[in-house]
Design an enzyme around this catalytic site. Structure first.
Site, PDB file in Angstrom:
ATOM      1  N   GLY A  36     -15.508   2.765   3.773  1.00  0.00           N
ATOM      2  CA  GLY A  36     -14.355   3.575   3.375  1.00  0.00           C
ATOM      3  C   GLY A  36     -13.670   3.113   2.112  1.00  0.00           C
ATOM      4  O   GLY A  36     -12.508   3.451   1.882  1.00  0.00           O
ATOM      5  N   GLN A  37     -14.372   2.351   1.271  1.00  0.00           N
ATOM      6  CA  GLN A  37     -13.740   1.932   0.018  1.00  0.00           C
ATOM      7  C   GLN A  37     -13.538   3.138  -0.885  1.00  0.00           C
ATOM      8  O   GLN A  37     -14.486   3.875  -1.167  1.00  0.00           O
ATOM      9  CB  GLN A  37     -14.601   0.876  -0.704  1.00  0.00           C
ATOM     10  CG  GLN A  37     -13.931   0.350  -1.971  1.00  0.00           C
ATOM     11  CD  GLN A  37     -14.711  -0.765  -2.664  1.00  0.00           C
ATOM     12  OE1 GLN A  37     -15.846  -1.084  -2.290  1.00  0.00           O
ATOM     13  NE2 GLN A  37     -14.103  -1.356  -3.685  1.00  0.00           N
ATOM     14  N   HIS A  61     -10.064  -5.363  -3.335  1.00  0.00           N
ATOM     15  CA  HIS A  61      -8.716  -5.543  -2.791  1.00  0.00           C
ATOM     16  C   HIS A  61      -8.804  -5.907  -1.327  1.00  0.00           C
ATOM     17  O   HIS A  61      -9.606  -5.354  -0.581  1.00  0.00           O
ATOM     18  CB  HIS A  61      -7.869  -4.283  -2.968  1.00  0.00           C
ATOM     19  CG  HIS A  61      -8.513  -3.033  -2.466  1.00  0.00           C
ATOM     20  ND1 HIS A  61      -9.490  -2.359  -3.162  1.00  0.00           N
ATOM     21  CD2 HIS A  61      -8.341  -2.343  -1.317  1.00  0.00           C
ATOM     22  CE1 HIS A  61      -9.882  -1.303  -2.475  1.00  0.00           C
ATOM     23  NE2 HIS A  61      -9.209  -1.270  -1.340  1.00  0.00           N
ATOM     24  N   ASP A  86       0.852  -1.185   0.000  1.00  0.00           N
ATOM     25  CA  ASP A  86       0.000   0.000   0.000  1.00  0.00           C
ATOM     26  C   ASP A  86       0.895   1.245   0.000  1.00  0.00           C
ATOM     27  O   ASP A  86       1.890   1.316   0.731  1.00  0.00           O
ATOM     28  CB  ASP A  86      -0.919  -0.006   1.228  1.00  0.00           C
ATOM     29  CG  ASP A  86      -2.070   0.977   1.084  1.00  0.00           C
ATOM     30  OD1 ASP A  86      -3.224   0.524   0.996  1.00  0.00           O
ATOM     31  OD2 ASP A  86      -1.815   2.204   1.051  1.00  0.00           O
ATOM     32  N   ILE A  87       0.517   2.224  -0.797  1.00  0.00           N
ATOM     33  CA  ILE A  87       1.329   3.443  -0.935  1.00  0.00           C
ATOM     34  C   ILE A  87       1.267   4.312   0.323  1.00  0.00           C
ATOM     35  O   ILE A  87       2.141   5.157   0.543  1.00  0.00           O
ATOM     36  CB  ILE A  87       0.870   4.220  -2.191  1.00  0.00           C
ATOM     37  CG1 ILE A  87       1.978   5.112  -2.722  1.00  0.00           C
ATOM     38  CG2 ILE A  87      -0.422   4.994  -1.919  1.00  0.00           C
ATOM     39  CD1 ILE A  87       1.694   5.668  -4.109  1.00  0.00           C
ATOM     40  N   ASN A  89     -12.821  -3.720   2.345  1.00  0.00           N
ATOM     41  CA  ASN A  89     -13.837  -2.683   2.516  1.00  0.00           C
ATOM     42  C   ASN A  89     -14.799  -2.712   1.330  1.00  0.00           C
ATOM     43  O   ASN A  89     -14.371  -2.857   0.180  1.00  0.00           O
ATOM     44  CB  ASN A  89     -13.180  -1.299   2.595  1.00  0.00           C
ATOM     45  CG  ASN A  89     -12.293  -1.164   3.820  1.00  0.00           C
ATOM     46  OD1 ASN A  89     -12.634  -1.638   4.901  1.00  0.00           O
ATOM     47  ND2 ASN A  89     -11.143  -0.508   3.668  1.00  0.00           N
ATOM     48  N   HIS A 102      -6.849  -5.801   2.159  1.00  0.00           N
ATOM     49  CA  HIS A 102      -5.724  -5.237   2.907  1.00  0.00           C
ATOM     50  C   HIS A 102      -5.142  -6.333   3.791  1.00  0.00           C
ATOM     51  O   HIS A 102      -5.902  -7.097   4.411  1.00  0.00           O
ATOM     52  CB  HIS A 102      -6.200  -4.105   3.825  1.00  0.00           C
ATOM     53  CG  HIS A 102      -6.763  -2.916   3.116  1.00  0.00           C
ATOM     54  ND1 HIS A 102      -6.055  -1.753   2.919  1.00  0.00           N
ATOM     55  CD2 HIS A 102      -7.981  -2.706   2.561  1.00  0.00           C
ATOM     56  CE1 HIS A 102      -6.814  -0.875   2.291  1.00  0.00           C
ATOM     57  NE2 HIS A 102      -7.992  -1.428   2.058  1.00  0.00           N
TER      58      HIS A 102
HETATM   59  P1  AMP Z   1      -9.816   1.265   0.317  1.00  0.00           P
HETATM   60  O1  AMP Z   1     -10.076   2.425   1.219  1.00  0.00           O
HETATM   61  O2  AMP Z   1     -10.131  -0.052   0.959  1.00  0.00           O
HETATM   62  O3  AMP Z   1     -10.422   1.431  -1.043  1.00  0.00           O
HETATM   63  O4  AMP Z   1      -8.229   1.226   0.142  1.00  0.00           O
HETATM   64  C1  AMP Z   1      -7.560   1.728  -0.972  1.00  0.00           C
HETATM   65  C2  AMP Z   1      -6.080   1.666  -0.647  1.00  0.00           C
HETATM   66  O5  AMP Z   1      -5.351   1.803  -1.834  1.00  0.00           O
HETATM   67  C3  AMP Z   1      -5.612   2.751   0.310  1.00  0.00           C
HETATM   68  O6  AMP Z   1      -5.058   2.155   1.485  1.00  0.00           O
HETATM   69  C4  AMP Z   1      -4.561   3.508  -0.504  1.00  0.00           C
HETATM   70  O7  AMP Z   1      -3.478   3.941   0.272  1.00  0.00           O
HETATM   71  C5  AMP Z   1      -4.151   2.467  -1.536  1.00  0.00           C
HETATM   72  N1  AMP Z   1      -3.632   2.989  -2.781  1.00  0.00           N
HETATM   73  C6  AMP Z   1      -4.191   3.923  -3.584  1.00  0.00           C
HETATM   74  N2  AMP Z   1      -3.431   4.143  -4.663  1.00  0.00           N
HETATM   75  C7  AMP Z   1      -2.365   3.292  -4.564  1.00  0.00           C
HETATM   76  C8  AMP Z   1      -1.221   3.038  -5.369  1.00  0.00           C
HETATM   77  N3  AMP Z   1      -1.013   3.688  -6.525  1.00  0.00           N
HETATM   78  N4  AMP Z   1      -0.328   2.116  -4.942  1.00  0.00           N
HETATM   79  C9  AMP Z   1      -0.540   1.453  -3.790  1.00  0.00           C
HETATM   80  N5  AMP Z   1      -1.595   1.651  -2.985  1.00  0.00           N
HETATM   81  C10 AMP Z   1      -2.496   2.562  -3.360  1.00  0.00           C
END
Ligand code: AMP
Length: 114
Positions: A93-94, A100, A30-31, A87, A102
């Site tokens: 909070g998606q 995906h 995760d970024i 999520n 986590h």
């Molecule tokens: P969600 O809130 O469950 O949709 O989580 C989306 C996740 O994607 C968040 O934790 C972000 O930090 C992560 N995210 C968004 N863009 C990227 C990216 N380019 N590379 C890695 N993680 C990302």
């Protein structure tokens, strides 16, 4: 799907710290990590939310967990523990609409989550 960031990561069109890719499932960091280890485990195929799964996706969803199990062991956190979360939609909070999971590890995680 052309404008999906996780589809682009899976395709290698935008960079990510990938740890695993078996053709069907991709794991990358995760970024914006919320724990020392924070991974995202995705199906390569675009599925927007958990609500869009069908019976035909049952094995694929199982593979997300098996990929998480494998990478957790490789990173040495399997015994101490980790959390997996998917999520679904706004209240959870998606923000990225490509299913995906986590995987969080490397610190004690409080319960219940916020
Ligand atoms: P969600 O809130 O469950 O949709 O989580 C989306 C996740 O994607 C968040 O934790 C972000 O930090 C992560 N995210 C968004 N863009 C990227 C990216 N380019 N590379 C890695 N993680 C990302």
């Amino acid at each position: 799907m052309t404008d999906c960031i996780f589809c682009k990561i899976a395709a290698g069109e935008i960079p990510a710290a990938k740890l695993y890719d078996d053709g069907e499932v991709v794991v990358f960091r995760d970024i914006n990590p919320e724990a020392p280890i924070h991974l995202l485990i995705i199906p390569r195929r675009h599925i927007p939310t958990l609500n869009d799964l069908t019976e035909a996706d049952a094995t694929l969803i199982g593979r997300l967990y098996l990929a998480g199990q494998r990478v957790a062991a490789e990173l040495g956190v399997a015994e101490r523990g980790y959390r997996t979360v998917i999520n679904c939609n706004r209240d959870a909070g998606q923000i990225v609409f490509h299913v995906h999971m986590h995987l969080l590890a490397g610190r004690e995680l409080s319960w219940p989550p916020g």
